[in-house]
Design a protein around this motif. Structure first.
Motif, short mmCIF file in Angstrom:
data_model
loop_
_atom_site.label_atom_id
_atom_site.label_comp_id
_atom_site.label_asym_id
_atom_site.label_seq_id
_atom_site.Cartn_x
_atom_site.Cartn_y
_atom_site.Cartn_z
N SER A 223 0.82 -1.21 0.00
CA SER A 223 0.00 0.00 0.00
C SER A 223 0.86 1.26 0.00
CB SER A 223 -0.93 0.01 1.22
OG SER A 223 -0.18 0.08 2.42
N CYS A 224 2.17 1.08 0.07
CA CYS A 224 3.06 2.24 0.14
C CYS A 224 4.06 2.32 -1.01
CB CYS A 224 3.84 2.21 1.46
SG CYS A 224 2.81 2.36 2.94
N SER A 225 4.49 1.19 -1.54
CA SER A 225 5.62 1.16 -2.48
C SER A 225 5.38 1.97 -3.74
CB SER A 225 5.95 -0.29 -2.86
OG SER A 225 4.85 -0.89 -3.54
N ALA A 226 4.11 2.09 -4.16
CA ALA A 226 3.83 2.83 -5.39
C ALA A 226 4.13 4.32 -5.26
CB ALA A 226 2.36 2.64 -5.78
N ALA A 227 4.28 4.82 -4.03
CA ALA A 227 4.50 6.25 -3.81
C ALA A 227 5.98 6.62 -3.79
CB ALA A 227 3.85 6.68 -2.50
N TRP A 228 6.88 5.65 -3.91
CA TRP A 228 8.29 5.92 -3.68
C TRP A 228 9.07 6.32 -4.93
CZ3 TRP A 228 9.12 0.67 -0.74
CH2 TRP A 228 8.41 0.72 0.47
N MET A 229 8.54 6.02 -6.09
CA MET A 229 9.32 6.18 -7.31
C MET A 229 9.10 7.54 -7.97
SD MET A 229 11.47 4.13 -8.97
CE MET A 229 10.90 2.47 -8.65
N HIS A 230 10.23 8.23 -8.24
CA HIS A 230 10.17 9.48 -9.02
C HIS A 230 10.04 9.16 -10.50
CE1 HIS A 230 10.94 12.22 -5.75
NE2 HIS A 230 12.09 11.64 -5.44
N PRO A 231 9.54 10.11 -11.30
CA PRO A 231 9.43 9.88 -12.74
C PRO A 231 10.75 9.52 -13.41
CG PRO A 231 8.14 11.80 -12.12
CD PRO A 231 8.92 11.41 -10.91
N ASP A 232 11.88 9.99 -12.85
CA ASP A 232 13.18 9.69 -13.45
C ASP A 232 13.73 8.33 -13.05
OD1 ASP A 232 13.88 10.07 -10.83
OD2 ASP A 232 15.31 11.69 -11.19
N GLY A 233 12.93 7.56 -12.29
CA GLY A 233 13.36 6.22 -11.92
C GLY A 233 14.08 6.12 -10.59
N ASN B 100 19.34 2.90 -5.56
CA ASN B 100 19.64 3.77 -6.70
C ASN B 100 20.74 3.18 -7.58
OD1 ASN B 100 17.66 5.75 -6.25
ND2 ASN B 100 18.96 6.81 -4.75
N LEU B 101 21.69 2.47 -6.97
CA LEU B 101 22.72 1.79 -7.76
C LEU B 101 22.08 0.69 -8.60
CD1 LEU B 101 25.69 1.28 -8.47
CD2 LEU B 101 25.82 -0.23 -6.48
N TYR B 102 21.20 -0.07 -7.99
CA TYR B 102 20.52 -1.14 -8.72
C TYR B 102 19.68 -0.58 -9.86
CZ TYR B 102 16.59 -4.33 -9.58
OH TYR B 102 15.62 -5.09 -10.18
N LEU B 103 18.93 0.49 -9.59
CA LEU B 103 18.04 1.04 -10.61
C LEU B 103 18.78 1.72 -11.75
CD1 LEU B 103 15.27 2.48 -8.26
CD2 LEU B 103 15.07 0.49 -9.77
N SER B 104 20.03 2.12 -11.51
CA SER B 104 20.81 2.78 -12.56
C SER B 104 21.49 1.79 -13.50
CB SER B 104 21.88 3.67 -11.92
OG SER B 104 22.84 2.88 -11.22
N GLU B 105 21.50 0.52 -13.13
CA GLU B 105 22.18 -0.48 -13.97
C GLU B 105 21.42 -0.72 -15.27
OE1 GLU B 105 22.50 -3.95 -11.55
OE2 GLU B 105 24.15 -3.16 -10.36
#
Length: 756
Positions: A507-517, A751-756
């Protein structure tokens, strides 16, 4: 359901030998050895399946081939009435008889065993008082005369509400019966006298049944059989295969039934197919593979197997909880290998998907579907390893045709153009819940499609649940609820931070991501702070159970805990409240069965004043896309892949009571919400209390429709992100680090994982 083999006419394969391998044929004919079919060396020739319609019924009990060559079945109606159905002279016709009133009035019918000569055995259990029962044994002779056998079992326990789970006849007319969970006895059909326990290993019996004159007993140690008056271990090759099948079915009803022909050749089923075993041999041979037949369907629970003189087989089973009679005949022109080899990849084992594959292949014999599981649990591979291996194959042009994207970094796949647009597939067939299926729409292109869905929800007292509309209000309501219960009671199931947080993550995870990933530091810090406050509320419980809690902590730290984040998050509902596990029961509502189990016992133990509601945390109107399917842009068989996706979305498949999620097919969903149903499931809380599932009433179903129509925000389903967020939780909740430090620690990895 019980294991059976049935006497039949001699299983002569001469009629179909030309279809099988000719290797060694002349020598066998000269020596008089029985001929066994082999389909492994021919380009054409295999068994094909068709379903024979059955009379209306609810459960299967037994099947036999009578001495006159006709099938006889024992089936049970919803009311408990037993049908004895004998194959008629016309195609797909049945002559139906019923058990005598004398038997039905003596108690609930438990087991039924049919003999080839027409004899019927059954037992009933009569309830005398609240915890007092009396079994009755009955025999109906071929002429229809009914008599009750004397009960000669000294160890009878009158408090047991069951007696003979399985009964069976041997080829030489002896009646074998499993009594309770450890005994296998021969019962004399005239005197009722019982032999000593044939299960000399005294191990728990999973299933039991006869093959020829032998009695097979499947136990926790693999099994044994009673042969020529002696109980011995199964032959090594047979034991190895049955052991593997029992392990694969562990916790469920074994899918093993036996039948033996007059030459002593044993035939048996497992979850992978139908096999033959020649006495004294060192191998078993697959005759019918599970991949194209009902035998490979995870919902297939065999009841009985028999063969015929023309080389065909009959399997009585329950398929997707429906009584089914399958007839397997050998077709010399059927290709062994289909023209199209469709490959489907799933990171995790998925029984629902396996069931769909089985159904699809039965309907599309020109397509063979190969299921590839990234994490089989047998090779020590991690999720990261499995995804990396898959990505390497995709880059090399060797990827599968379809991917089940649950747990993946879906956004990366969408951004890199790995997946094909399947929006045209969604416009075919039945209408869909487009707010769910189109959730990954980008500029009119849909490259990933949820085929089921769930959503976060909470069950509890209306005065509390009605106040929750975001994460801060959830924390405040939890404090109110905590103040109203005993200090050592759990309000949020705060045994361990991961256990507890799993209920609120989606119920919370969908609010954590910025448009830039990248991830939102402030939102993540707020989440950790809220989890720390909630965890603190159950501190008195943890102190009162310090030793237990220490064991729980060690299990998580050593990786021996069976709890995998995100895997088991169903709303516990009434049971959680009554068992003092959580007075605010949060989690995911995983379908109508999940809803029914959450309400189990409400009328008996809680009454009015309790409600279910969608749970809004840091995001609103959240749902979890499940079984998210994507077709590779470079798929080798795109048309077959689209055909399979359409099949997954059809009412035919979506109406199969999928174990995870609500259907996205609108026809199926509307039907589920319009019907009153009975759910035959019970949760036990010790010997004195049971919670019976309760299908939501019409008002609750209409309320559910409104919730689903408002769902608009897909939760983050990337399991790597879930693991990384969970990693600093223990230190945060126990005060070793602050919520700000927990967020910082998680963000470094994320952020390291998402930048790969």
């Amino acid at each position: 359901m019980k294991i059976k083999r049935m006497l039949s006419a001699v299983l002569v394969f001469a009629l179909v030998l030309g279809c099988f391998s000719g290797c060694g044929k002349e020598n066998k004919e000269e020596t008089g050895e029985a001929l066994m079919p082999s389909i492994s060396t021919t380009a054409t020739g295999r068994y094909v399946e068709r379903e024979i319609p059955l009379p209306a019924c609810r459960y299967t009990k037994d099947m036999v081939m009578l001495t006159d060559g006709r099938l006889r079945l024992a089936l049970q109606e919803e009311s408990g009435n037993i049908l004895i159905c004998t194959q008629g002279t016309g195609e797909n016709t049945w002559e139906t008889d019923f058990l005598p009133t004398e038997i039905l009035s003596s108690g609930n019918v438990e087991s039924v065993a049919l003999s080839p000569d027409g004899t019927v055995f059954c037992d009933t259990v009569e309830q005398l008082g609240e915890k007092s029962f009396k079994p009755h044994l009955w025999v109906i002779d071929p002429e229809g005369s009914c008599r009750e056998l004397p009960l000669a079992y000294e160890e009878l326990n009158p408090e047991m509400g069951y007696f003979i789970p399985y009964a069976d006849f041997t080829d030489d007319g002896r009646l074998m019966a499993q009594i309770y969970v450890t005994d296998m006895r021969e019962i004399h059909l005239t005197t009722g006298d019982m032999s000593g326990n044939l299960n000399e290993l005294a191990d728990l019996l999973f299933r039991a049944g006869c093959g020829g004159d032998d009695v097979f007993m499947l136990t926790m140690t693999g099994g044994s059989y009673h042969h020529d008056g002696e109980t011995t271990a199964l032959p090594d090759v047979l034991k190895a295969q049955i052991d593997a099948a029992l392990e694969a079915d562990f916790g469920n009803t074994p899918k093993i039934v036996f039948w033996e022909n007059s030459d002593g050749y044993l035939f048996f089923t497992t979850h992978t197919g139908l096999y033959s075993y020649i006495p004294g041999g060192s191998v078993t041979e697959e005759l019918i593979g599970g991949t194209r037949t009902s035998l490979g369907d995870p919902t297939c629970i065999p009841t009985a197997l028999t063969g015929t003189g023309d080389g065909s087989f009959y399997l009585l089973c329950e398929l997707n909880q429906e009584p089914t009679l399958c007839h397997f005949t050998y077709d010399e022109d059927a290709p062994v290998v289909a023209d199209t080899q469709l490959r489907i990849y799933s990171l995790y084992p998925d029984d629902d998907l396996t069931q769909m594959v089985s159904q699809f292949q039965k309907a599309n014999q020109d397509i063979t579907v190969e299921m590839e599981i990234g994490l089989s649990g047998e090779d020590g591979m991690t999720e990261t390893d499995a995804v990396r291996t898959l990505n390497t194959e995709i880059l090399a042009g060797n990827g599968p045709d379809l991917i089940c994207l649950d747990g993946f970094n879906l956004q990366s796949y969408l951004e890199k153009g790995v997946l094909a647009d399947v929006s045209h597939v969604l416009n075919q067939g039945d209408p869909l819940l487009r707010n769910i299926t189109d959730c990954y729409d980008e500029d009119g292109k849909i490259c990933a499609v949820p085929t089921t869905f769930t959503f976060p929800a909470m069950y509890g007292k209306e005065e509390y649940v009605s106040q929750i509309h975001d994460l801060p209000s959830l924390v405040e309501v939890a404090k109110q609820a905590k103040a109203a219960i005993a200090p050592e009671s759990r309000v949020v199931n705060g045994m361990h931070p991961i256990d507890m947080t799993d209920q609120y993550y989606d119920s919370c995870s969908a609010a954590w991501m910025h448009p830039d990933g990248t991830l939102d530091r402030e939102k993540l810090t707020e989440f950790y702070a809220a989890m720390k406050e909630l965890y603190a509320l159950d501190e008195p419980f943890r102190q009162a159970n310090a030793e237990w809690m220490e064991n729980v902590r060690i299990e998580y730290e050593t990786g021996t805990s069976q709890k995998i984040p995100g895997q088991y998050t169903d709303v516990g509902g009434v049971f959680y409240i009554c068992a003092d596990i959580a007075h605010l029961s949060a989690g995911t509502l995983d379908g109508m069965y999940s809803y029914s189990m959450a309400l189990a016992g409400e009328k008996e133990y809680l009454g009015d004043g309790y409600i279910m509601r969608p749970l809004d945390g840091q995001a609103s109107n959240v749902f979890l896309p499940r079984r998210i399917m994507g077709i590779l842009a470079e798929a080798a068989h795109p048309q077959a892949a689209e055909k399979f996706l359409s099949f997954m979305l059809s009412d035919e498949v979506q109406a199969k009571d999928l174990t995870t999620g609500f259907p996205v097919n609108k026809v199926t969903f509307d039907r589920e919400l319009s019907e009153d149903r009975y759910v035959d499931s019970v949760i036990s809380d010790g010997p004195d209390r049971s919670y019976h599932a309760q299908w939501p009433d019409a008002a609750r179903r209409q309320e559910l429709r409104g919730w689903v129509e408002n769902l608009s925000t897909p939760a983050n389903t990337n399991r790597t992100i879930r693991y990384m967020v969970m990693e600093p939780l223990y230190d945060c909740c126990t005060g070793a680090i602050t919520p700000e430090e927990a967020a910082e620690k998680a963000l470094l990895s994320l952020n390291l994982y998402l930048s790969e």
